[in-house]
Scaffold this motif. Structure first.
Motif, PDB file in Angstrom:
ATOM      1  N   UNK A  78      -2.115   7.266   9.240  1.00  0.00           N
ATOM      2  CA  UNK A  78      -1.766   7.540   7.849  1.00  0.00           C
ATOM      3  C   UNK A  78      -0.346   8.069   7.817  1.00  0.00           C
ATOM      4  N   UNK A  79       0.458   7.443   6.977  1.00  0.00           N
ATOM      5  CA  UNK A  79       1.861   7.837   6.907  1.00  0.00           C
ATOM      6  C   UNK A  79       2.264   7.945   5.442  1.00  0.00           C
ATOM      7  N   UNK A  80       3.370   8.634   5.179  1.00  0.00           N
ATOM      8  CA  UNK A  80       3.872   8.620   3.797  1.00  0.00           C
ATOM      9  C   UNK A  80       4.231   7.190   3.417  1.00  0.00           C
ATOM     10  N   UNK A  81       4.080   6.877   2.158  1.00  0.00           N
ATOM     11  CA  UNK A  81       4.262   5.489   1.724  1.00  0.00           C
ATOM     12  C   UNK A  81       5.613   4.919   2.137  1.00  0.00           C
ATOM     13  N   UNK A  82       6.658   5.733   2.119  1.00  0.00           N
ATOM     14  CA  UNK A  82       7.957   5.154   2.433  1.00  0.00           C
ATOM     15  C   UNK A  82       8.185   4.961   3.926  1.00  0.00           C
ATOM     16  N   UNK A  83       7.216   5.390   4.738  1.00  0.00           N
ATOM     17  CA  UNK A  83       7.332   5.110   6.163  1.00  0.00           C
ATOM     18  C   UNK A  83       6.577   3.863   6.550  1.00  0.00           C
ATOM     19  N   UNK A  84       5.947   3.270   5.565  1.00  0.00           N
ATOM     20  CA  UNK A  84       5.070   2.145   5.865  1.00  0.00           C
ATOM     21  C   UNK A  84       5.804   1.029   6.610  1.00  0.00           C
ATOM     22  N   UNK A  85       6.922   0.621   6.048  1.00  0.00           N
ATOM     23  CA  UNK A  85       7.643  -0.483   6.680  1.00  0.00           C
ATOM     24  C   UNK A  85       8.067  -0.140   8.089  1.00  0.00           C
ATOM     25  N   UNK A  96      -1.761   1.329  -2.942  1.00  0.00           N
ATOM     26  CA  UNK A  96      -1.633   2.098  -1.722  1.00  0.00           C
ATOM     27  C   UNK A  96      -1.455   1.076  -0.618  1.00  0.00           C
ATOM     28  N   UNK A  97      -0.301   1.104   0.016  1.00  0.00           N
ATOM     29  CA  UNK A  97      -0.026   0.088   1.021  1.00  0.00           C
ATOM     30  C   UNK A  97      -0.852   0.308   2.270  1.00  0.00           C
ATOM     31  N   UNK A  98      -1.275  -0.817   2.818  1.00  0.00           N
ATOM     32  CA  UNK A  98      -2.065  -0.729   4.041  1.00  0.00           C
ATOM     33  C   UNK A  98      -1.886  -1.990   4.848  1.00  0.00           C
ATOM     34  N   UNK A 128       0.315   7.880  -2.468  1.00  0.00           N
ATOM     35  CA  UNK A 128       1.566   8.277  -1.823  1.00  0.00           C
ATOM     36  C   UNK A 128       1.521   8.075  -0.314  1.00  0.00           C
ATOM     37  N   UNK A 129       0.342   7.728   0.176  1.00  0.00           N
ATOM     38  CA  UNK A 129       0.246   7.494   1.608  1.00  0.00           C
ATOM     39  C   UNK A 129       0.012   6.018   1.847  1.00  0.00           C
ATOM     40  N   UNK A 130       0.213   5.624   3.069  1.00  0.00           N
ATOM     41  CA  UNK A 130      -0.075   4.257   3.470  1.00  0.00           C
ATOM     42  C   UNK A 130      -0.877   4.326   4.758  1.00  0.00           C
ATOM     43  N   UNK A 131      -1.677   3.309   4.973  1.00  0.00           N
ATOM     44  CA  UNK A 131      -2.454   3.312   6.212  1.00  0.00           C
ATOM     45  C   UNK A 131      -2.130   2.081   7.038  1.00  0.00           C
ATOM     46  N   UNK A 132      -2.092   2.277   8.311  1.00  0.00           N
ATOM     47  CA  UNK A 132      -1.911   1.161   9.226  1.00  0.00           C
ATOM     48  C   UNK A 132      -3.040   1.256  10.247  1.00  0.00           C
ATOM     49  N   UNK A 133      -3.865   0.257  10.248  1.00  0.00           N
ATOM     50  CA  UNK A 133      -5.011   0.276  11.150  1.00  0.00           C
ATOM     51  C   UNK A 133      -4.816  -0.737  12.259  1.00  0.00           C
ATOM     52  N   UNK A 162      -0.567  -9.336  11.748  1.00  0.00           N
ATOM     53  CA  UNK A 162      -0.599  -8.357  10.659  1.00  0.00           C
ATOM     54  C   UNK A 162      -1.279  -8.936   9.422  1.00  0.00           C
ATOM     55  N   UNK A 163      -2.185  -8.184   8.872  1.00  0.00           N
ATOM     56  CA  UNK A 163      -2.829  -8.582   7.616  1.00  0.00           C
ATOM     57  C   UNK A 163      -2.643  -7.468   6.599  1.00  0.00           C
ATOM     58  N   UNK A 164      -2.339  -7.870   5.403  1.00  0.00           N
ATOM     59  CA  UNK A 164      -2.171  -6.856   4.372  1.00  0.00           C
ATOM     60  C   UNK A 164      -3.520  -6.220   4.031  1.00  0.00           C
ATOM     61  N   UNK A 165      -3.502  -4.951   3.822  1.00  0.00           N
ATOM     62  CA  UNK A 165      -4.748  -4.253   3.492  1.00  0.00           C
ATOM     63  C   UNK A 165      -4.487  -3.309   2.326  1.00  0.00           C
TER      64      UNK A 165
END
Lengths: 355, 210
Positions: free
Chosen positions: A259-266, A225-227, A342-347, A281-284
């Motif tokens: 919280x976004x859909x995984x393909x919106x992460x980038x 799960x990308x973060x 299926x979701x990604x988080x960006x904090x 930016x740090x990967x989480x």
């Protein structure tokens, strides 16, 4: 005061936790009422019995065992960032059950492969990967030994997945694309906080703090799960802009989590960097592979149990029903993890002045 | 402006000093284990849950802000870990009061060894039997009730401390404790663990049982 009213206060009466007014009324009542006086006496004895339970010794090896577990987690701050704390991960799984459904709906529009995959318990795992060429959505199945993930025919995939359950490490593909998994989501390599972030905790046996039924844990396929954790200078206007573009956000300790859909992460990461030029930016990323593998293992065991029950000559319908309910619960639990992936988080964390 | 030892250790632990965390946490090993033991009702699971609690504390330490004492915070985590385990179990089976308590013989022996040596072996055995039955009765309570009873009547926390630790309000503590104790009283009564009340008549000095 009548007996019913007094009864509710007796426990507090024993502990001296009544207000002066209540105390007076209770005492007056107890002087007159044998039944309630008996009740108080019985309660007093009850408390004494419970209090008589002796303190027990720590089991042999407790100290050492816990020490090993903590050591395996690594230094505290790194452990959180690398593995994703067990509680927050579980909290995430529960919290995002609803938004994930919404996110998954958004998903389905752009990625038709996903829309037919959500039948529970098929052992299918859907993930998005980001290669250096941009987001690529791939469908893979646990237990499928194909080296080239393709968007295969959903109907057929469902079948294959069924047959290959359980998928605890038997012939599973490493679905991690080339390059280190952890860094995949973010195009940036700098990790000012913690050098250990780069190390993949793919198999973190220590990562899953959940008790599960798997015995030997062969490496479970990574389900990422990308973060991202992005340190930015606090700027209300920019934050408002971001919030207007990405609807799902919630405040967290010292920051704001999207919280976004995984393909919106980038896209969202790029947007944040656009709005906040000095962002760090740090990967989480969180690896849910072990959780899903554990959930699969559990389902296997439960289904085997049900199978056994159904084969018995003397049918125990009640037990079967109970087991079925448990299987349903386990399937739901598993689905939560799948949905979470299926979701990604960006904090965003807000930095004050120079850091 | 001096700080307590706990506060100093917390600071160091938050900065990534794992040894400081262990030093801090080990003061509570026994307490946390005992709470888990009494709430969950058996030694093996209690050990797992206690360790789980410490792991969670370790991982959540960055979020600990010192609004409450470390102990309160740790016990809240312990409580949650216990509840999680009990709910997980609930989905598996229904425990009945008639089920034998899962105390292994080894555990019994250990407890016997620790038992008061002034007691003869028979009294020690009797006392352990009573404790076994009492623990089974606690096991029959729903999880929220178990926790308050253990915290109040075994651990000795005040109503306020319990409210703060569990994150519930005072009224809830009172009502849960009340119901838990009444439920236990019923069970103990049926098991004939309660002695009848003796009333002394003031005037004639006679005694009669009620």
């Amino acid at each position: 005061m009548n007996c019913d009213g007094v009864r509710d206060l007796l426990s507090a009466y024993l502990d001296g936790e009544l207000s002066p007014g209540e105390l007076l009324r209770v005492e007056q009542h107890l002087r007159r009422c044998h039944a309630c006086a008996d009740e108080v006496d019985s309660l007093r004895q009850t408390v004494a019995l419970v209090a008589s339970l002796e303190e027990v010794e720590l089991p042999v090896g407790f100290h050492a065992q816990l020490h090993d577990r903590l050591v395996a987690l690594g230094p505290p701050a790194a452990a959180v960032r690398r593995v994703g704390s067990a509680t927050s991960r579980q909290r995430q799984a529960r919290r995002w059950a609803v938004p994930a459904a919404a996110a998954a709906a958004v998903f389905a529009v752009g990625l038709t492969a996903y829309s037919t995959l959500s039948s529970p318990g098929t052992g299918m795992v859907a993930t998005s990967h980001f290669t250096n060429n941009g987001p690529v959505a791939e469908t893979t199945q646990q237990g499928n030994t194909a080296q080239n993930p393709t968007t295969s025919d959903p109907a057929k995939s469902g079948e294959i997945a069924q047959n290959t359950l359980p998928a605890t490490g038997t012939g599973t593909t490493d679905i991690k694309p080339s390059g280190t998994t952890e860094q995949q989501g973010t195009k940036q390599n700098d990790t000012p906080f913690d050098p250990t972030v780069g190390q993949t905790a793919k198999n973190g046996g220590a990562g899953t703090a959940t008790k599960d039924t798997t015995t030997t844990p062969p490496p479970a396929p990574a389900v990422i799960q990308y973060g991202a954790l992005i340190a930015v200078a606090k700027d209300d206007a920019k934050i408002a802009t971001l919030k207007s573009e990405y609807a799902l956000s919630q405040p967290v300790n010292g920051g704001l989590m999207f919280t976004v859909p995984a393909d919106s992460f980038e896209t969202i990461v790029a947007r944040v960097k656009e709005l906040f030029p000095n962002a760090q930016v740090t990967s989480q990323n969180v690896d849910l592979g072990n959780d899903i593998a554990a959930a699969d293992a559990k389902l296997t065991v439960l289904r085997a149990e049900l199978d056994q029950l159904q084969k018995q000559t003397k049918l125990d319908l009640e037990e079967q029903a109970r087991l079925k309910a448990e299987i349903k619960q386990a399937e739901d639990d598993r689905q939560l993890f799948v949905d979470q992936a299926k979701t990604a988080t960006v904090t965003l964390t807000f930095q004050t002045a120079a850091q | 402006m001096s700080k307590s030892l706990d506060e100093l250790l917390v600071e160091r632990a938050k900065r990534g000093d794992a040894e400081a965390f262990e030093q801090l946490a080990s003061q509570y090993y026994r307490k946390v284990y005992n709470i888990a033991y009494r709430v969950i009702g058996n030694p093996e699971d209690a050990s797992d849950v206690a360790q789980e609690a410490f792991e969670r504390a370790y991982l959540s330490l960055p979020e600990f802000r010192g609004d409450s004492s470390f102990q309160t915070w740790l016990l809240r985590i312990t409580n949650n870990a216990c509840l999680d385990e009990l709910r997980r179990r609930k989905r598996r089976k229904v425990t009945s009061l008639d089920e034998p308590m899962s105390v292994e013989d080894g555990e019994m022996d250990r407890q016997l060894a620790i038992a008061d040596e002034a007691d003869g072996p028979e009294q020690a055995l009797e006392r352990l039997e009573v404790q076994r039955v009492v623990q089974e009765s606690i096991n029959a309570l729903d999880e929220e009730y178990r926790v308050v009873v253990v915290m109040r009547d075994i651990q000795g926390y005040s109503y306020n401390e319990i409210a703060e630790t569990l994150g519930i309000n005072l009224g809830t503590v009172k009502s849960r404790l009340n119901r838990a104790r009444h439920a236990l009283k019923e069970m103990f009564g049926r098991l004939e663990l309660l002695a009848p009340r003796v009333v002394y008549s003031g005037r004639r000095g006679k005694t009669h049982e009620l």
